[in-house]
Design a protein around this motif. Structure first.
Motif, PDB file in Angstrom:
ATOM      1  N   ASN A   1      11.487   3.585  13.692  1.00 11.97           N
ATOM      2  CA  ASN A   1      12.467   2.551  13.960  1.00 11.97           C
ATOM      3  C   ASN A   1      13.533   2.479  12.889  1.00 11.97           C
ATOM      4  OD1 ASN A   1      13.297   0.119  15.548  1.00 11.97           O
ATOM      5  ND2 ASN A   1      11.179   0.290  16.269  1.00 11.97           N
ATOM      6  N   ALA A   2      14.612   1.768  13.220  1.00 11.69           N
ATOM      7  CA  ALA A   2      15.780   1.677  12.346  1.00 11.69           C
ATOM      8  C   ALA A   2      15.741   0.401  11.505  1.00 11.69           C
ATOM      9  CB  ALA A   2      17.053   1.706  13.180  1.00 11.69           C
ATOM     10  N   PHE A   3      16.098   0.550  10.220  1.00 14.12           N
ATOM     11  CA  PHE A   3      16.161  -0.572   9.301  1.00 14.12           C
ATOM     12  C   PHE A   3      17.331  -0.356   8.346  1.00 14.12           C
ATOM     13  CE2 PHE A   3      11.681   0.279  10.251  1.00 14.12           C
ATOM     14  CZ  PHE A   3      11.286  -0.928  10.810  1.00 14.12           C
ATOM     15  N   TYR A   4      17.883  -1.457   7.795  1.00 10.91           N
ATOM     16  CA  TYR A   4      18.885  -1.300   6.742  1.00 10.91           C
ATOM     17  C   TYR A   4      18.178  -1.130   5.398  1.00 10.91           C
ATOM     18  CZ  TYR A   4      18.235  -6.274   5.454  1.00 10.91           C
ATOM     19  OH  TYR A   4      17.707  -7.475   5.062  1.00 10.91           O
ATOM     20  N   VAL A   5      18.869  -0.530   4.437  1.00 19.18           N
ATOM     21  CA  VAL A   5      18.332  -0.324   3.094  1.00 19.18           C
ATOM     22  C   VAL A   5      18.818  -1.438   2.180  1.00 19.18           C
ATOM     23  CG1 VAL A   5      18.291   1.197   1.082  1.00 19.18           C
ATOM     24  CG2 VAL A   5      18.218   2.170   3.389  1.00 19.18           C
ATOM     25  N   SER A   6      17.881  -2.170   1.604  1.00 20.46           N
ATOM     26  CA  SER A   6      18.223  -3.236   0.659  1.00 20.46           C
ATOM     27  C   SER A   6      18.377  -2.663  -0.755  1.00 20.46           C
ATOM     28  CB  SER A   6      17.138  -4.313   0.674  1.00 20.46           C
ATOM     29  OG  SER A   6      17.429  -5.340  -0.241  1.00 20.46           O
ATOM     30  N   PHE A   7      17.401  -1.877  -1.201  1.00 20.28           N
ATOM     31  CA  PHE A   7      17.499  -1.165  -2.476  1.00 20.28           C
ATOM     32  C   PHE A   7      16.457  -0.047  -2.483  1.00 20.28           C
ATOM     33  CE2 PHE A   7      14.452  -4.594  -3.385  1.00 20.28           C
ATOM     34  CZ  PHE A   7      13.395  -3.899  -3.950  1.00 20.28           C
ATOM     35  N   LYS A   8      16.565   0.841  -3.460  1.00 17.46           N
ATOM     36  CA  LYS A   8      15.582   1.920  -3.591  1.00 17.46           C
ATOM     37  C   LYS A   8      15.204   2.078  -5.056  1.00 17.46           C
ATOM     38  CE  LYS A   8      19.119   5.545  -3.899  1.00 17.46           C
ATOM     39  NZ  LYS A   8      19.618   6.829  -3.380  1.00 17.46           N
ATOM     40  N   ARG A   9      14.033   2.660  -5.267  1.00 19.43           N
ATOM     41  CA  ARG A   9      13.544   2.899  -6.616  1.00 19.43           C
ATOM     42  C   ARG A   9      13.549   4.396  -6.906  1.00 19.43           C
ATOM     43  NH1 ARG A   9       8.643  -1.530  -6.057  1.00 19.43           N
ATOM     44  NH2 ARG A   9       9.939  -3.373  -6.527  1.00 19.43           N
ATOM     45  N   PRO A  10      13.584   4.774  -8.171  1.00 21.41           N
ATOM     46  CA  PRO A  10      13.698   6.198  -8.533  1.00 21.41           C
ATOM     47  C   PRO A  10      12.489   7.032  -8.082  1.00 21.41           C
ATOM     48  CG  PRO A  10      14.216   4.782 -10.401  1.00 21.41           C
ATOM     49  CD  PRO A  10      13.634   3.897  -9.355  1.00 21.41           C
ATOM     50  N   VAL A  11      12.724   8.312  -7.960  1.00 24.23           N
ATOM     51  CA  VAL A  11      11.658   9.271  -7.651  1.00 24.23           C
ATOM     52  C   VAL A  11      10.673   9.316  -8.810  1.00 24.23           C
ATOM     53  CG1 VAL A  11      11.135  11.711  -7.255  1.00 24.23           C
ATOM     54  CG2 VAL A  11      13.140  10.665  -6.163  1.00 24.23           C
ATOM     55  N   ARG A  12       9.387   9.359  -8.492  1.00 19.57           N
ATOM     56  CA  ARG A  12       8.374   9.453  -9.536  1.00 19.57           C
ATOM     57  C   ARG A  12       7.212  10.327  -9.050  1.00 19.57           C
ATOM     58  NH1 ARG A  12       4.186   5.677  -8.499  1.00 19.57           N
ATOM     59  NH2 ARG A  12       4.754   4.020  -7.009  1.00 19.57           N
ATOM     60  N   LYS A  13       6.392  10.748  -9.974  1.00 25.01           N
ATOM     61  CA  LYS A  13       5.257  11.611  -9.673  1.00 25.01           C
ATOM     62  C   LYS A  13       4.102  10.796  -9.113  1.00 25.01           C
ATOM     63  CE  LYS A  13       3.569  15.923 -10.305  1.00 25.01           C
ATOM     64  NZ  LYS A  13       2.546  15.899  -9.240  1.00 25.01           N
ATOM     65  N   TYR A  14       3.401  11.384  -8.157  1.00 25.99           N
ATOM     66  CA  TYR A  14       2.112  10.830  -7.728  1.00 25.99           C
ATOM     67  C   TYR A  14       1.129  11.991  -7.637  1.00 25.99           C
ATOM     68  CZ  TYR A  14       2.397  12.427  -2.806  1.00 25.99           C
ATOM     69  OH  TYR A  14       2.443  13.187  -1.658  1.00 25.99           O
TER      70      TYR A  14
ATOM     71  N   GLN B   1      14.161  14.591  -4.355  1.00 27.19           N
ATOM     72  CA  GLN B   1      15.351  13.958  -4.929  1.00 27.19           C
ATOM     73  C   GLN B   1      16.532  14.047  -3.973  1.00 27.19           C
ATOM     74  OE1 GLN B   1      15.177  12.531  -8.258  1.00 27.19           O
ATOM     75  NE2 GLN B   1      16.983  11.489  -7.411  1.00 27.19           N
ATOM     76  N   VAL B   2      16.646  15.160  -3.249  1.00 23.08           N
ATOM     77  CA  VAL B   2      17.735  15.315  -2.273  1.00 23.08           C
ATOM     78  C   VAL B   2      17.641  14.242  -1.189  1.00 23.08           C
ATOM     79  CG1 VAL B   2      18.627  16.800  -0.428  1.00 23.08           C
ATOM     80  CG2 VAL B   2      18.109  17.770  -2.680  1.00 23.08           C
ATOM     81  N   ILE B   3      16.440  14.011  -0.697  1.00 23.55           N
ATOM     82  CA  ILE B   3      16.234  12.987   0.328  1.00 23.55           C
ATOM     83  C   ILE B   3      16.544  11.609  -0.256  1.00 23.55           C
ATOM     84  CG2 ILE B   3      14.528  11.879   1.825  1.00 23.55           C
ATOM     85  CD1 ILE B   3      13.107  14.613   1.942  1.00 23.55           C
ATOM     86  N   HIS B   4      16.047  11.342  -1.448  1.00 21.35           N
ATOM     87  CA  HIS B   4      16.300  10.059  -2.122  1.00 21.35           C
ATOM     88  C   HIS B   4      17.792   9.813  -2.285  1.00 21.35           C
ATOM     89  CE1 HIS B   4      16.949   7.622  -5.786  1.00 21.35           C
ATOM     90  NE2 HIS B   4      15.863   6.959  -5.420  1.00 21.35           N
ATOM     91  N   ASP B   5      18.529  10.830  -2.735  1.00 18.33           N
ATOM     92  CA  ASP B   5      19.956  10.669  -3.015  1.00 18.33           C
ATOM     93  C   ASP B   5      20.803  10.569  -1.756  1.00 18.33           C
ATOM     94  OD1 ASP B   5      19.245  10.798  -5.651  1.00 18.33           O
ATOM     95  OD2 ASP B   5      19.950  12.857  -5.973  1.00 18.33           O
TER      96      ASP B   5
END
Length: 338
Positions: A20-33, A64-68
């Motif tokens: 489903n579709a949603f707006y983006v409020s904010f995002k956090r940096p990429v990190r390791k898991y 990172q490409v997807i995040h950016d």
């Protein structure tokens, strides 16, 4: 174009598979898991917000490409499953590309704006027409031409009709400013009948103009947010400047009358601790400020009562307090629970 039936955040349940579709409020940096790289995005629609966790492969550059590719206020298609976060007991969406789930930006043809920002339940054009009737009913020729300077202007009218009254408090809908302003004008009109000492024309003019600065404060995209000028200067200053500049362009506008209109705008939050740089100093200014506060508080409480889905007789919200629901006309009808 992506065809989808919108599923709202308020209706999501544990274990549900969604796309489903949603707006983006904010995002956090990429990190390791443990198994690769991940990031979190806060998404929302008109019913609320929740976190999305994107778990990617052990390829930081690819994640990172997807995040950016995602920015605040973008609309994204989220595919994944709903689960409860064990640390805060809140629902969240897990988007896992290993299971062909993920998150990607979509275009304006792939969603409806009303999924994210609700409109006033009332007729916006009809309410604006009522405001125009009030403007034309003002007998003082200087105050009438000041009102028509704004409300007959097509660009102003278009922005005023779309503008919300707030982000999260009262009237946080498209058309909220029209609805809020009309309610205040109508109440001030009634007050002028009850208190003949009030100057009706000045009262109506102040009521119509007290929040016009909000058209430069709030912007509606996939959500309602404040502009940079709005955050730096706020609507009272911006509105007072709009009024002052309009008056200065009008030949022969009485000086003291101009001061009074600007004062009503600046004092419309009643007290300094509520945001007004100055407190009301004559009856018409006091009336506008009191009615403004009354309408905002009533609107907030009534909207909360309508949204409350409970069979209890009471509800509570920190910024409102306890609310008695039993036999209330404003209460939303709820179906019996199990």
């Amino acid at each position: 174009m992506i065809k989808m039936e919108k599923k709202y955040i308020a209706d999501l349940v544990e274990g549900e598979q969604i796309s489903n579709a949603f707006y983006v409020s904010f995002k956090r940096p990429v990190r390791k898991y443990a198994n690769g790289y991940m990031f979190e995005v806060r998404v929302g629609d008109r019913t609320g917000e929740m976190m999305v966790k994107y778990f990617g492969p052990n390829n930081q550059e690819a994640v990172q490409v997807i995040h950016d590719s995602i920015r605040d206020n973008d609309v994204v298609l989220v595919t994944g499953h709903v689960k409860t976060n064990p640390y805060n007991n809140q629902l969240e969406i897990v988007a896992d590309p290993h299971d062909k789930r993920g998150i990607k930006k979509i275009g304006p043809n792939d969603y409806e704006l009303e999924w994210f920002v609700p409109r006033s339940e009332k007729d916006i054009e009809g309410m604006y027409a009522e405001l125009m009737d009030f403007a034309r009913s003002v007998e003082d020729s200087d105050l009438r031409r000041l009102l028509l300077y704004f409300f007959e202007d097509e660009v102003f009218a278009k922005r005023f009709k779309v503008c919300p009254a707030a982000i999260k408090q009262h009237g946080n809908v498209v058309g909220g400013l029209v609805e809020h302003t009309l309610a205040i004008v109508q109440t001030c009109h009634s007050l002028s009948n009850s208190y003949p000492e009030l100057e009706r024309d000045l009262l109506i003019t102040g009521a119509m103009l007290h929040d016009i600065g909000k058209i430069d404060v709030y912007e509606v995209t996939t959500n309602i947010h404040a502009t940079d000028p709005g955050r730096l200067m706020d609507h009272l200053y911006l509105g007072a400047e709009m009024v002052r500049k309009a008056i200065s362009s009008m030949e022969g506008f009485p000086e003291v009358l101009g001061w009074k209109v600007v004062h009503i705008v600046l004092s419309s939050h009643n007290k300094r601790e509520y945001g007004s740089p100055i407190e009301p100093m004559f009856p018409e200014a006091l009336a506008v400020s009191v009615v403004d506060d009354l309408e905002a508080r009533l609107d907030k409480m009534i909207r909360l009562m309508k949204k409350t889905n409970t069979e209890d007789d009471w509800t509570y919200r920190e910024d409102v307090g306890s609310i008695y629901l039993k036999d209330s006309k404003a209460r939303k009808n709820v179906s019996p629970g199990p």
